[in-house]
Design a protein around this motif. Structure first.
Motif, PDB file in Angstrom:
ATOM      1  N   LYS A   1       9.394 -15.360  -6.384  1.00 37.32           N
ATOM      2  CA  LYS A   1      10.541 -14.563  -6.836  1.00 37.32           C
ATOM      3  C   LYS A   1      10.105 -13.479  -7.815  1.00 37.32           C
ATOM      4  CE  LYS A   1      14.302 -17.919  -6.273  1.00 37.32           C
ATOM      5  NZ  LYS A   1      15.320 -18.722  -6.983  1.00 37.32           N
ATOM      6  N   ARG A   2       9.218 -13.820  -8.720  1.00 39.06           N
ATOM      7  CA  ARG A   2       8.754 -12.842  -9.701  1.00 39.06           C
ATOM      8  C   ARG A   2       8.039 -11.678  -9.006  1.00 39.06           C
ATOM      9  NH1 ARG A   2       6.466 -16.082 -12.869  1.00 39.06           N
ATOM     10  NH2 ARG A   2       4.339 -15.955 -12.071  1.00 39.06           N
ATOM     11  N   ARG A   3       7.173 -11.988  -8.058  1.00 38.05           N
ATOM     12  CA  ARG A   3       6.434 -10.938  -7.339  1.00 38.05           C
ATOM     13  C   ARG A   3       7.388 -10.051  -6.535  1.00 38.05           C
ATOM     14  NH1 ARG A   3       4.229  -7.068  -6.294  1.00 38.05           N
ATOM     15  NH2 ARG A   3       2.347  -6.717  -5.051  1.00 38.05           N
ATOM     16  N   PHE A   4       8.368 -10.665  -5.894  1.00 39.15           N
ATOM     17  CA  PHE A   4       9.361  -9.942  -5.111  1.00 39.15           C
ATOM     18  C   PHE A   4      10.139  -8.954  -5.992  1.00 39.15           C
ATOM     19  CE2 PHE A   4      13.864 -10.017  -3.531  1.00 39.15           C
ATOM     20  CZ  PHE A   4      13.670  -9.307  -2.351  1.00 39.15           C
ATOM     21  N   GLU A   5      10.619  -9.434  -7.123  1.00 35.69           N
ATOM     22  CA  GLU A   5      11.395  -8.581  -8.018  1.00 35.69           C
ATOM     23  C   GLU A   5      10.537  -7.506  -8.663  1.00 35.69           C
ATOM     24  OE1 GLU A   5      13.284 -11.394 -10.612  1.00 35.69           O
ATOM     25  OE2 GLU A   5      14.918 -11.767  -9.180  1.00 35.69           O
ATOM     26  N   GLU A   6       9.295  -7.844  -8.996  1.00 37.00           N
ATOM     27  CA  GLU A   6       8.382  -6.850  -9.568  1.00 37.00           C
ATOM     28  C   GLU A   6       8.134  -5.714  -8.590  1.00 37.00           C
ATOM     29  OE1 GLU A   6       4.902  -9.064 -10.564  1.00 37.00           O
ATOM     30  OE2 GLU A   6       5.661  -9.689 -12.539  1.00 37.00           O
ATOM     31  N   HIS A   7       7.933  -6.072  -7.336  1.00 42.59           N
ATOM     32  CA  HIS A   7       7.690  -5.047  -6.318  1.00 42.59           C
ATOM     33  C   HIS A   7       8.875  -4.090  -6.223  1.00 42.59           C
ATOM     34  CE1 HIS A   7       6.538  -3.058  -2.611  1.00 42.59           C
ATOM     35  NE2 HIS A   7       7.724  -3.381  -2.099  1.00 42.59           N
ATOM     36  N   ASN A   8      10.068  -4.641  -6.109  1.00 43.04           N
ATOM     37  CA  ASN A   8      11.255  -3.800  -5.971  1.00 43.04           C
ATOM     38  C   ASN A   8      11.433  -2.878  -7.178  1.00 43.04           C
ATOM     39  OD1 ASN A   8      11.756  -5.035  -3.531  1.00 43.04           O
ATOM     40  ND2 ASN A   8      13.301  -6.431  -4.337  1.00 43.04           N
ATOM     41  N   THR A   9      11.205  -3.421  -8.364  1.00 46.35           N
ATOM     42  CA  THR A   9      11.325  -2.622  -9.587  1.00 46.35           C
ATOM     43  C   THR A   9      10.275  -1.521  -9.629  1.00 46.35           C
ATOM     44  OG1 THR A   9      12.230  -4.508 -10.802  1.00 46.35           O
ATOM     45  CG2 THR A   9      11.288  -2.719 -12.113  1.00 46.35           C
ATOM     46  N   GLU A  10       9.048  -1.858  -9.269  1.00 48.74           N
ATOM     47  CA  GLU A  10       7.954  -0.884  -9.289  1.00 48.74           C
ATOM     48  C   GLU A  10       8.202   0.262  -8.318  1.00 48.74           C
ATOM     49  OE1 GLU A  10       4.607  -3.305  -8.372  1.00 48.74           O
ATOM     50  OE2 GLU A  10       4.555  -4.262 -10.360  1.00 48.74           O
ATOM     51  N   VAL A  11       8.714  -0.061  -7.136  1.00 46.75           N
ATOM     52  CA  VAL A  11       8.978   0.979  -6.137  1.00 46.75           C
ATOM     53  C   VAL A  11      10.050   1.941  -6.638  1.00 46.75           C
ATOM     54  CG1 VAL A  11       9.969   1.411  -3.851  1.00 46.75           C
ATOM     55  CG2 VAL A  11       8.238  -0.371  -4.136  1.00 46.75           C
ATOM     56  N   VAL A  12      11.143   1.419  -7.161  1.00 47.72           N
ATOM     57  CA  VAL A  12      12.223   2.262  -7.658  1.00 47.72           C
ATOM     58  C   VAL A  12      11.728   3.160  -8.790  1.00 47.72           C
ATOM     59  CG1 VAL A  12      14.457   2.240  -8.844  1.00 47.72           C
ATOM     60  CG2 VAL A  12      14.059   0.703  -6.903  1.00 47.72           C
TER      61      VAL A  12
ATOM     62  N   VAL B   1       0.821  -1.221   0.000  1.00 45.82           N
ATOM     63  CA  VAL B   1       0.000   0.000   0.000  1.00 45.82           C
ATOM     64  C   VAL B   1       0.855   1.272   0.000  1.00 45.82           C
ATOM     65  CG1 VAL B   1      -1.934  -1.173   1.106  1.00 45.82           C
ATOM     66  CG2 VAL B   1      -0.222  -0.032   2.536  1.00 45.82           C
ATOM     67  N   TYR B   2       2.093   1.162  -0.490  1.00 53.18           N
ATOM     68  CA  TYR B   2       2.996   2.310  -0.395  1.00 53.18           C
ATOM     69  C   TYR B   2       2.491   3.530  -1.159  1.00 53.18           C
ATOM     70  CZ  TYR B   2       4.943   1.247  -5.057  1.00 53.18           C
ATOM     71  OH  TYR B   2       5.103   1.026  -6.398  1.00 53.18           O
ATOM     72  N   GLN B   3       1.809   3.337  -2.285  1.00 56.87           N
ATOM     73  CA  GLN B   3       1.313   4.491  -3.033  1.00 56.87           C
ATOM     74  C   GLN B   3       0.198   5.197  -2.271  1.00 56.87           C
ATOM     75  OE1 GLN B   3       0.620   3.943  -7.241  1.00 56.87           O
ATOM     76  NE2 GLN B   3       2.215   2.375  -7.396  1.00 56.87           N
ATOM     77  N   ASP B   4      -0.655   4.424  -1.618  1.00 51.62           N
ATOM     78  CA  ASP B   4      -1.712   5.019  -0.792  1.00 51.62           C
ATOM     79  C   ASP B   4      -1.105   5.828   0.349  1.00 51.62           C
ATOM     80  OD1 ASP B   4      -4.341   3.474  -1.778  1.00 51.62           O
ATOM     81  OD2 ASP B   4      -2.700   2.044  -1.663  1.00 51.62           O
ATOM     82  N   LEU B   5      -0.044   5.279   0.958  1.00 57.57           N
ATOM     83  CA  LEU B   5       0.634   5.977   2.045  1.00 57.57           C
ATOM     84  C   LEU B   5       1.284   7.267   1.544  1.00 57.57           C
ATOM     85  CD1 LEU B   5       2.316   2.852   3.667  1.00 57.57           C
ATOM     86  CD2 LEU B   5       0.388   4.145   4.606  1.00 57.57           C
ATOM     87  N   ASP B   6       1.853   7.208   0.372  1.00 56.97           N
ATOM     88  CA  ASP B   6       2.501   8.374  -0.211  1.00 56.97           C
ATOM     89  C   ASP B   6       1.498   9.495  -0.441  1.00 56.97           C
ATOM     90  OD1 ASP B   6       4.604   9.886  -1.376  1.00 56.97           O
ATOM     91  OD2 ASP B   6       3.984   9.230  -3.371  1.00 56.97           O
ATOM     92  N   HIS B   7       0.328   9.146  -0.945  1.00 54.56           N
ATOM     93  CA  HIS B   7      -0.702  10.156  -1.202  1.00 54.56           C
ATOM     94  C   HIS B   7      -1.276  10.710   0.100  1.00 54.56           C
ATOM     95  CE1 HIS B   7      -1.270   7.993  -5.269  1.00 54.56           C
ATOM     96  NE2 HIS B   7      -0.487   9.030  -5.415  1.00 54.56           N
ATOM     97  N   ALA B   8      -1.420   9.850   1.095  1.00 51.22           N
ATOM     98  CA  ALA B   8      -2.053  10.264   2.353  1.00 51.22           C
ATOM     99  C   ALA B   8      -1.108  11.035   3.269  1.00 51.22           C
ATOM    100  CB  ALA B   8      -2.585   9.036   3.099  1.00 51.22           C
TER     101      ALA B   8
END
Length: 197
Positions: A123-134, A67-74
């Motif tokens: 592994k795919r979900r883990f790497e996708e998350h890290n890439t999306e955040v960056v 939920v990092y994007q929600d936290l960023d907006h809030a």
């Protein structure tokens, strides 16, 4: 209470407990995971997270990364810390920790709750998350710290990022293999001493 919120948004088993210990040492009130066994966590996580985050200075572990994007907006102006780890090491730790168990939280995050026999999915979900955040923070480098905390980093990158002085105490490394080996060695010696009495 700290004026700036700090959100740990790295997946579990990336040094989240160590991050929590470090932030507490720096004076932050830190909370951790919630809703792990709630069957409807995928529907309620965002609302719960925003409510809980108002009461704390810093957070870490699941479901906060989702939920990092929600936290960023809030909470504009907040600081985000992406704890990272080499993917194979991360999955080995996840599989060892969770074994063949499933939870609604991991079902929501990965699509399957049990990491065993689902290595590629995890592994795919883990790497996708890290890439999306960056990518999300690519134009805001002062808002995101990518922290490979399990590699033995010290206070410098965290304190520089938060704009605080480094404490005199050693940087905590919770749940590390080294700490567990030391704990086991101490316990073996303790048992031997007791047997000799």
């Amino acid at each position: 209470m700290q004026s700036i919120k700090v959100f740990g948004i790295g997946f579990h088993k990336t040094g989240t407990t160590t991050l929590a210990s470090a932030l507490r040492t720096l004076g932050y009130r830190v909370t951790g995971p919630f809703g792990i066994h709630e069957t409807d966590i995928g529907l309620t996580a965002r609302e719960q997270a925003l409510r809980i985050a108002r009461e704390w200075d810093a957070v870490q572990d699941n479901p906060w990364p989702i939920v990092y994007q929600d936290l960023d907006h809030a909470f504009p102006g907040s600081k985000f810390i992406l704890t990272t780890r080499e993917t194979d090491d991360w999955f080995t730790s996840v599989a060892k920790h969770f074994g063949g168990k499933s939870t609604p939280m991991r079902e929501w995050i990965y699509g399957v709750g049990d990491p065993l026999d689902n290595e590629a999915i995890y592994k795919r979900r883990f790497e996708e998350h890290n890439t999306e955040v960056v990518k999300y923070f690519e134009n805001r480098p002062s808002d995101l710290l990518v922290l490979p905390i399990t590699n033995g980093v010290g206070w410098a990158p965290l304190c520089d990022f938060l704009g605080v002085e480094e404490p005199a105490s050693l940087f905590p490394h919770s749940n590390s293999h080294r700490d567990r080996r030391i704990d086991k060695t101490i316990m073996r010696r303790f048992r031997r001493l007791r047997l000799r009495r």
